[in-house]
Design a protein around this motif. Structure first.
Motif, PDB file in Angstrom:
ATOM      1  N   GLY A 279       0.449  -1.076  -0.116  1.00 53.18           N
ATOM      2  CA  GLY A 279      -0.339   0.202  -0.164  1.00 53.18           C
ATOM      3  C   GLY A 279       1.022   1.227   0.284  1.00 53.18           C
ATOM      4  N   HIS A 280       0.818   2.428   0.606  1.00 56.34           N
ATOM      5  CA  HIS A 280       1.254   3.657   1.449  1.00 56.34           C
ATOM      6  C   HIS A 280       1.778   4.083   0.502  1.00 56.34           C
ATOM      7  CE1 HIS A 280       4.890   5.354   2.786  1.00 56.34           C
ATOM      8  NE2 HIS A 280       5.732   5.692   2.392  1.00 56.34           N
ATOM      9  N   TRP A 281       1.729   4.144  -1.339  1.00 59.69           N
ATOM     10  CA  TRP A 281       1.366   5.072  -1.983  1.00 59.69           C
ATOM     11  C   TRP A 281       0.533   5.514  -3.608  1.00 59.69           C
ATOM     12  CZ3 TRP A 281       5.960   4.827  -6.170  1.00 59.69           C
ATOM     13  CH2 TRP A 281       6.244   5.994  -6.850  1.00 59.69           C
ATOM     14  N   ALA A 282      -0.822   5.978  -1.802  1.00 60.40           N
ATOM     15  CA  ALA A 282      -1.844   6.299  -2.870  1.00 60.40           C
ATOM     16  C   ALA A 282      -1.498   6.700  -4.125  1.00 60.40           C
ATOM     17  CB  ALA A 282      -2.146   7.796  -1.459  1.00 60.40           C
ATOM     18  N   ALA A 283      -0.770   7.734  -4.417  1.00 62.79           N
ATOM     19  CA  ALA A 283      -0.881   8.433  -5.579  1.00 62.79           C
ATOM     20  C   ALA A 283      -0.677   7.265  -6.337  1.00 62.79           C
ATOM     21  CB  ALA A 283       0.602   9.536  -5.730  1.00 62.79           C
ATOM     22  N   LEU A 284       0.023   6.865  -6.730  1.00 65.37           N
ATOM     23  CA  LEU A 284      -0.227   5.066  -7.194  1.00 65.37           C
ATOM     24  C   LEU A 284      -1.979   5.581  -8.231  1.00 65.37           C
ATOM     25  CD1 LEU A 284       2.988   3.256  -6.149  1.00 65.37           C
ATOM     26  CD2 LEU A 284       2.401   4.312  -7.860  1.00 65.37           C
TER      27      LEU A 284
ATOM     28  N   GLY B 104      -3.134   2.043  -7.286  1.00 63.05           N
ATOM     29  CA  GLY B 104      -3.496   1.385  -7.191  1.00 63.05           C
ATOM     30  C   GLY B 104      -2.460   0.962  -9.135  1.00 63.05           C
ATOM     31  N   LYS B 105      -2.290   1.568  -9.582  1.00 61.90           N
ATOM     32  CA  LYS B 105      -1.522   1.259 -10.975  1.00 61.90           C
ATOM     33  C   LYS B 105      -0.246   1.312 -10.832  1.00 61.90           C
ATOM     34  CE  LYS B 105      -5.480   4.504 -13.389  1.00 61.90           C
ATOM     35  NZ  LYS B 105      -5.627   5.868 -13.444  1.00 61.90           N
ATOM     36  N   VAL B 106      -0.078  -0.016 -11.441  1.00 57.98           N
ATOM     37  CA  VAL B 106       1.102  -0.342 -11.487  1.00 57.98           C
ATOM     38  C   VAL B 106       1.479  -1.203 -12.194  1.00 57.98           C
ATOM     39  CG1 VAL B 106       2.315  -0.785  -9.242  1.00 57.98           C
ATOM     40  CG2 VAL B 106       0.806  -2.220  -9.660  1.00 57.98           C
ATOM     41  N   ASP B 107       2.977  -1.311 -13.642  1.00 59.98           N
ATOM     42  CA  ASP B 107       2.594  -2.010 -14.777  1.00 59.98           C
ATOM     43  C   ASP B 107       3.441  -3.450 -14.436  1.00 59.98           C
ATOM     44  OD1 ASP B 107       4.976  -0.922 -14.491  1.00 59.98           O
ATOM     45  OD2 ASP B 107       5.131   0.281 -15.560  1.00 59.98           O
ATOM     46  N   ASN B 108       3.311  -4.135 -13.458  1.00 62.02           N
ATOM     47  CA  ASN B 108       3.815  -5.199 -13.566  1.00 62.02           C
ATOM     48  C   ASN B 108       2.634  -6.411 -12.732  1.00 62.02           C
ATOM     49  OD1 ASN B 108       5.445  -8.110 -12.335  1.00 62.02           O
ATOM     50  ND2 ASN B 108       6.929  -6.697 -11.222  1.00 62.02           N
ATOM     51  N   PRO B 109       2.279  -7.496 -13.046  1.00 62.89           N
ATOM     52  CA  PRO B 109       1.475  -8.076 -12.549  1.00 62.89           C
ATOM     53  C   PRO B 109       1.773  -8.659 -11.377  1.00 62.89           C
ATOM     54  CG  PRO B 109       2.474  -9.512 -14.808  1.00 62.89           C
ATOM     55  CD  PRO B 109       2.891  -8.397 -14.731  1.00 62.89           C
ATOM     56  N   ALA B 110       3.295  -8.832 -11.020  1.00 61.96           N
ATOM     57  CA  ALA B 110       3.232  -9.704 -10.181  1.00 61.96           C
ATOM     58  C   ALA B 110       2.822  -8.460  -8.476  1.00 61.96           C
ATOM     59  CB  ALA B 110       5.201 -10.161  -9.914  1.00 61.96           C
ATOM     60  N   LEU B 111       2.663  -7.236  -9.079  1.00 67.03           N
ATOM     61  CA  LEU B 111       2.287  -6.430  -7.863  1.00 67.03           C
ATOM     62  C   LEU B 111       0.575  -6.422  -7.988  1.00 67.03           C
ATOM     63  CD1 LEU B 111       5.712  -3.839  -8.432  1.00 67.03           C
ATOM     64  CD2 LEU B 111       5.031  -5.638  -6.816  1.00 67.03           C
TER      65      LEU B 111
ATOM     66  N   ALA C 211      -0.602  -3.354  -5.664  1.00 65.80           N
ATOM     67  CA  ALA C 211      -1.048  -2.133  -4.788  1.00 65.80           C
ATOM     68  C   ALA C 211      -2.678  -1.547  -4.413  1.00 65.80           C
ATOM     69  CB  ALA C 211      -0.772  -0.342  -5.930  1.00 65.80           C
ATOM     70  N   LEU C 212      -2.672  -1.396  -2.954  1.00 63.29           N
ATOM     71  CA  LEU C 212      -3.923  -1.364  -3.100  1.00 63.29           C
ATOM     72  C   LEU C 212      -4.217  -0.350  -1.866  1.00 63.29           C
ATOM     73  CD1 LEU C 212      -4.509  -4.921  -1.399  1.00 63.29           C
ATOM     74  CD2 LEU C 212      -4.709  -4.126  -3.534  1.00 63.29           C
TER      75      LEU C 212
END
Length: 274
Positions: free
Chosen positions: A228-233, A235-242, A244-245
């Motif tokens: 979590g932690h990074w609200a500015a993301l 939930g958008k990350v470009d890695n299916p192994a991640l 982000a909530l």
């Protein structure tokens, strides 16, 4: 049995109960994995932590930076800020009991049967899974010590320990682990932690910094990493192994719940105050 992972709650108790109601969460048979930062910013941190504690073994939290900060506030090592909205929690009759429960929670949890690991902010790319578990367990032991305030909490407020080396003294290893697992967003080109930039990657003008998950990682090669932690993301990350909530519920956005068995995301918009 259903397994749910939830992003940063941060005192958004009403939204927490609403999203669990959406999925008919049953603590007698379901599990709720909580990515840390259970308290602060939202207006019902006391209700939130009491509820999570009441779930007993069905709740699987890790600690975030705001949770650790609560330990410092309770220990009179820091003064609370009005923006954290922690007055009711700090003045509660059961605050000592809640703090003792909180400091027994780990910085890292590994799923017992799936290749899934969860921390608040991520895992630094310099570490393999064995190192991450070992270093997180060292912090866990320090927090369980009766002297946790003097052995760890009073020294953890530093940006100076931003790089990893096997030869580091034990206290520095503890602080680096706290910094990495609960505060990490960007890394410098040489792998050192950056503590200043909180912007989403597409808005960051500093090309000397890269998100930690853009570095080659041994952990993401073998595990799904929930953080979590990074609200500015949002939930958008470009890695299916991640996974982000953190989707910024305390900032007016929404809570995100990941249902492991169906690989589905459920969201709950921030509720308007009546």
């Amino acid at each position: 049995m259903a397994t749910y992972f939830i992003g940063d709650i941060q005192g958004c108790y009403d939204e927490l109960r609403a999203i669990l109601s959406q999925v008919d969460f049953n603590p007698s048979k379901d599990e709720l994995w909580i990515v840390g930062d259970m308290v602060a910013r939202g207006d019902k941190s006391l209700e939130t932590i009491r509820y999570i504690k009441s779930l007993e073994n069905s709740a699987k939290p890790v600690l975030g930076n705001h949770d650790l900060h609560l330990l410092a506030l309770h220990g009179k090592l820091k003064r609370p800020k009005p923006s954290d909205q922690l007055s009711a929690l700090l003045c509660a009759d059961d605050i000592d009991e809640l703090v003792d429960w909180l400091r027994l929670q780990p910085l890292l949890r590994q799923h017992p049967s799936q290749p899934i690991v969860m921390t608040h902010a991520g895992i630094p790319p310099q570490w393999d899974i064995a190192t991450a578990i070992e270093e997180a367990n060292a912090v866990h032991r320090a927090l369980m010590s009766p002297n946790y305030l003097t052995h760890l909490i009073k020294d953890m407020y530093t940006d100076d320990i931003d790089d990893w080396a096997e030869s580091m003294p034990s206290k520095q290893r503890l602080i680096y682990c706290v910094n990495a697992l609960t505060r990490m967003r960007y890394l410098n080109a040489d792998g050192r932690l950056d503590f200043s930039c909180k912007l989403p990657p597409e808005s960051n003008p500093d090309n000397t910094l890269k998100p930690w998950f853009h570095f080659p990682s041994m952990v993401s090669e073998t595990h799904t990493l929930v953080f979590g932690h990074w609200a500015a993301l949002m939930g958008k990350v470009d890695n299916p192994a991640l996974q982000a909530l953190d989707t910024g519920c305390c900032w007016g956005e929404y809570l995100t719940l990941w249902h492991l068995e169906s690989n589905q995301k459920i969201t709950q918009k921030k509720l308007k105050k009546s």
